[in-house]
Scaffold this motif. Sequence first.
Motif, PDB file in Angstrom:
ATOM      1  N   THR A 127      54.746  29.800  15.432  1.00 39.62           N
ATOM      2  CA  THR A 127      55.680  29.337  16.440  1.00 39.62           C
ATOM      3  C   THR A 127      57.085  29.270  15.853  1.00 39.62           C
ATOM      4  O   THR A 127      57.277  29.429  14.652  1.00 39.62           O
ATOM      5  CB  THR A 127      55.279  27.940  16.950  1.00 39.62           C
ATOM      6  N   ALA A 128      58.071  28.963  16.689  1.00 41.83           N
ATOM      7  CA  ALA A 128      59.451  28.837  16.216  1.00 41.83           C
ATOM      8  C   ALA A 128      59.604  27.691  15.231  1.00 41.83           C
ATOM      9  O   ALA A 128      60.490  27.699  14.392  1.00 41.83           O
ATOM     10  CB  ALA A 128      60.392  28.634  17.397  1.00 41.83           C
ATOM     11  N   GLY A 129      58.695  26.700  15.301  1.00 42.48           N
ATOM     12  CA  GLY A 129      58.760  25.565  14.389  1.00 42.48           C
ATOM     13  C   GLY A 129      57.936  25.758  13.132  1.00 42.48           C
ATOM     14  O   GLY A 129      57.877  24.885  12.285  1.00 42.48           O
ATOM     15  N   GLY A 130      57.249  26.910  13.017  1.00 43.57           N
ATOM     16  CA  GLY A 130      56.479  27.196  11.826  1.00 43.57           C
ATOM     17  C   GLY A 130      54.992  26.881  11.929  1.00 43.57           C
ATOM     18  O   GLY A 130      54.246  27.105  10.993  1.00 43.57           O
ATOM     19  N   THR A 131      54.552  26.362  13.063  1.00 40.72           N
ATOM     20  CA  THR A 131      53.136  26.057  13.240  1.00 40.72           C
ATOM     21  C   THR A 131      52.347  27.350  13.424  1.00 40.72           C
ATOM     22  O   THR A 131      52.775  28.251  14.138  1.00 40.72           O
ATOM     23  CB  THR A 131      52.932  25.170  14.487  1.00 40.72           C
ATOM     24  N   VAL A 132      51.191  27.437  12.773  1.00 39.87           N
ATOM     25  CA  VAL A 132      50.329  28.610  12.902  1.00 39.87           C
ATOM     26  C   VAL A 132      49.344  28.361  14.041  1.00 39.87           C
ATOM     27  O   VAL A 132      48.695  27.317  14.097  1.00 39.87           O
ATOM     28  CB  VAL A 132      49.569  28.881  11.582  1.00 39.87           C
ATOM     29  N   VAL A 133      49.261  29.317  14.969  1.00 43.57           N
ATOM     30  CA  VAL A 133      48.357  29.220  16.108  1.00 43.57           C
ATOM     31  C   VAL A 133      47.467  30.456  16.120  1.00 43.57           C
ATOM     32  O   VAL A 133      47.952  31.580  15.957  1.00 43.57           O
ATOM     33  CB  VAL A 133      49.140  29.126  17.441  1.00 43.57           C
ATOM     34  N   ALA A 134      46.174  30.254  16.315  1.00 38.47           N
ATOM     35  CA  ALA A 134      45.220  31.370  16.350  1.00 38.47           C
ATOM     36  C   ALA A 134      45.507  32.273  17.546  1.00 38.47           C
ATOM     37  O   ALA A 134      45.902  31.809  18.618  1.00 38.47           O
ATOM     38  CB  ALA A 134      43.798  30.833  16.441  1.00 38.47           C
ATOM     39  N   MET A 135      45.346  33.575  17.369  1.00 42.17           N
ATOM     40  CA  MET A 135      45.653  34.554  18.406  1.00 42.17           C
ATOM     41  C   MET A 135      44.930  34.281  19.723  1.00 42.17           C
ATOM     42  O   MET A 135      45.558  34.371  20.794  1.00 42.17           O
ATOM     43  CB  MET A 135      45.324  35.949  17.870  1.00 42.17           C
ATOM     44  N   PRO A 136      43.634  33.953  19.736  1.00 39.06           N
ATOM     45  CA  PRO A 136      42.978  33.643  21.022  1.00 39.06           C
ATOM     46  C   PRO A 136      43.649  32.475  21.754  1.00 39.06           C
ATOM     47  O   PRO A 136      43.745  32.477  22.977  1.00 39.06           O
ATOM     48  CB  PRO A 136      41.541  33.295  20.626  1.00 39.06           C
ATOM     49  N   ASP A 137      44.139  31.489  20.997  1.00 42.20           N
ATOM     50  CA  ASP A 137      44.839  30.359  21.611  1.00 42.20           C
ATOM     51  C   ASP A 137      46.191  30.792  22.191  1.00 42.20           C
ATOM     52  O   ASP A 137      46.605  30.335  23.250  1.00 42.20           O
ATOM     53  CB  ASP A 137      45.035  29.229  20.600  1.00 42.20           C
ATOM     54  N   VAL A 138      46.880  31.681  21.471  1.00 40.51           N
ATOM     55  CA  VAL A 138      48.164  32.200  21.952  1.00 40.51           C
ATOM     56  C   VAL A 138      47.961  32.949  23.273  1.00 40.51           C
ATOM     57  O   VAL A 138      48.708  32.759  24.234  1.00 40.51           O
ATOM     58  CB  VAL A 138      48.818  33.127  20.908  1.00 40.51           C
ATOM     59  N   ILE A 139      46.946  33.770  23.328  1.00 37.68           N
ATOM     60  CA  ILE A 139      46.659  34.539  24.550  1.00 37.68           C
ATOM     61  C   ILE A 139      46.316  33.607  25.701  1.00 37.68           C
ATOM     62  O   ILE A 139      46.785  33.785  26.829  1.00 37.68           O
ATOM     63  CB  ILE A 139      45.537  35.562  24.283  1.00 37.68           C
ATOM     64  N   ALA A 140      45.516  32.586  25.435  1.00 38.10           N
ATOM     65  CA  ALA A 140      45.152  31.625  26.479  1.00 38.10           C
ATOM     66  C   ALA A 140      46.378  30.875  26.995  1.00 38.10           C
ATOM     67  O   ALA A 140      46.532  30.675  28.201  1.00 38.10           O
ATOM     68  CB  ALA A 140      44.112  30.642  25.943  1.00 38.10           C
ATOM     69  N   MET A 141      47.276  30.484  26.083  1.00 36.78           N
ATOM     70  CA  MET A 141      48.493  29.784  26.511  1.00 36.78           C
ATOM     71  C   MET A 141      49.421  30.712  27.291  1.00 36.78           C
ATOM     72  O   MET A 141      50.058  30.296  28.257  1.00 36.78           O
ATOM     73  CB  MET A 141      49.221  29.218  25.290  1.00 36.78           C
ATOM     74  N   ALA A 142      49.501  31.961  26.878  1.00 34.76           N
ATOM     75  CA  ALA A 142      50.394  32.918  27.545  1.00 34.76           C
ATOM     76  C   ALA A 142      49.962  33.194  28.974  1.00 34.76           C
ATOM     77  O   ALA A 142      50.797  33.514  29.829  1.00 34.76           O
ATOM     78  CB  ALA A 142      50.449  34.214  26.747  1.00 34.76           C
ATOM     79  N   ALA A 143      48.676  33.062  29.249  1.00 33.52           N
ATOM     80  CA  ALA A 143      48.183  33.322  30.601  1.00 33.52           C
ATOM     81  C   ALA A 143      48.779  32.351  31.612  1.00 33.52           C
ATOM     82  O   ALA A 143      48.891  32.673  32.794  1.00 33.52           O
ATOM     83  CB  ALA A 143      46.657  33.232  30.621  1.00 33.52           C
ATOM     84  N   HIS A 144      49.186  31.170  31.163  1.00 32.68           N
ATOM     85  CA  HIS A 144      49.729  30.148  32.060  1.00 32.68           C
ATOM     86  C   HIS A 144      51.234  29.969  31.898  1.00 32.68           C
ATOM     87  O   HIS A 144      51.827  29.093  32.519  1.00 32.68           O
ATOM     88  CB  HIS A 144      49.023  28.815  31.814  1.00 32.68           C
ATOM     89  N   ALA A 145      51.854  30.804  31.092  1.00 31.70           N
ATOM     90  CA  ALA A 145      53.280  30.663  30.809  1.00 31.70           C
ATOM     91  C   ALA A 145      54.135  31.249  31.930  1.00 31.70           C
ATOM     92  O   ALA A 145      53.690  32.087  32.700  1.00 31.70           O
ATOM     93  CB  ALA A 145      53.618  31.375  29.499  1.00 31.70           C
ATOM     94  N   GLN A 146      55.366  30.778  32.019  1.00 35.05           N
ATOM     95  CA  GLN A 146      56.355  31.396  32.894  1.00 35.05           C
ATOM     96  C   GLN A 146      57.188  32.301  32.002  1.00 35.05           C
ATOM     97  O   GLN A 146      57.866  31.825  31.095  1.00 35.05           O
ATOM     98  CB  GLN A 146      57.213  30.336  33.565  1.00 35.05           C
ATOM     99  N   HIS A 147      57.112  33.594  32.252  1.00 39.00           N
ATOM    100  CA  HIS A 147      57.699  34.584  31.353  1.00 39.00           C
ATOM    101  C   HIS A 147      59.184  34.811  31.632  1.00 39.00           C
ATOM    102  O   HIS A 147      59.615  34.838  32.770  1.00 39.00           O
ATOM    103  CB  HIS A 147      56.937  35.902  31.470  1.00 39.00           C
ATOM    104  N   TYR A 148      59.943  34.994  30.549  1.00 41.34           N
ATOM    105  CA  TYR A 148      61.370  35.273  30.622  1.00 41.34           C
ATOM    106  C   TYR A 148      61.659  36.507  29.782  1.00 41.34           C
ATOM    107  O   TYR A 148      61.005  36.741  28.766  1.00 41.34           O
ATOM    108  CB  TYR A 148      62.190  34.107  30.053  1.00 41.34           C
ATOM    109  N   LEU A 149      62.640  37.287  30.193  1.00 40.13           N
ATOM    110  CA  LEU A 149      63.106  38.427  29.420  1.00 40.13           C
ATOM    111  C   LEU A 149      64.608  38.261  29.246  1.00 40.13           C
ATOM    112  O   LEU A 149      65.356  38.253  30.223  1.00 40.13           O
ATOM    113  CB  LEU A 149      62.800  39.748  30.142  1.00 40.13           C
ATOM    114  N   ALA A 150      65.041  38.093  28.000  1.00 41.68           N
ATOM    115  CA  ALA A 150      66.468  37.959  27.703  1.00 41.68           C
ATOM    116  C   ALA A 150      66.919  39.217  26.969  1.00 41.68           C
ATOM    117  O   ALA A 150      66.309  39.624  25.987  1.00 41.68           O
ATOM    118  CB  ALA A 150      66.721  36.733  26.841  1.00 41.68           C
ATOM    119  N   ILE A 151      68.007  39.828  27.463  1.00 42.88           N
ATOM    120  CA  ILE A 151      68.543  41.043  26.843  1.00 42.88           C
ATOM    121  C   ILE A 151      69.970  40.754  26.389  1.00 42.88           C
ATOM    122  O   ILE A 151      70.777  40.232  27.145  1.00 42.88           O
ATOM    123  CB  ILE A 151      68.523  42.227  27.834  1.00 42.88           C
ATOM    124  N   PHE A 152      70.245  41.111  25.120  1.00 41.58           N
ATOM    125  CA  PHE A 152      71.553  40.888  24.522  1.00 41.58           C
ATOM    126  C   PHE A 152      72.164  42.215  24.077  1.00 41.58           C
ATOM    127  O   PHE A 152      71.445  43.138  23.711  1.00 41.58           O
ATOM    128  CB  PHE A 152      71.428  39.969  23.292  1.00 41.58           C
TER     129      PHE A 152
END
Length: 77
Positions: A1-26
């Motif tokens: 994560t941005a704070g340095g916490t390690v998260v298992a890939m299956p957990d990341v995928i599960a969390m992403a399923a409920h996320a509100q997605h953003y796309l920022a272009i610079f």
Amino acid sequence: TAGGTVVAMPDVIAMAAHAQHYLAIFDKHTNEPLYLGRAKRCASTAQRLMLFAAERGCTRPGCSAPAYETQVHHAVA
């Protein structure tokens, strides 16, 4: 994560399923923000109040729904 916490890939995928997605272009050279896209389009309270004040209901041709029952992003398909 941005704070340095390690998260298992299956957990990341599960969390992403409920996320509100953003796309920022610079800009590559100036880092100027060019675009912010959201997966879900939401109108603010102020936008909803102004739409109600201006239109009093749905603006789609042939639709007579009152403002309380309308969607802000009601598009003609």
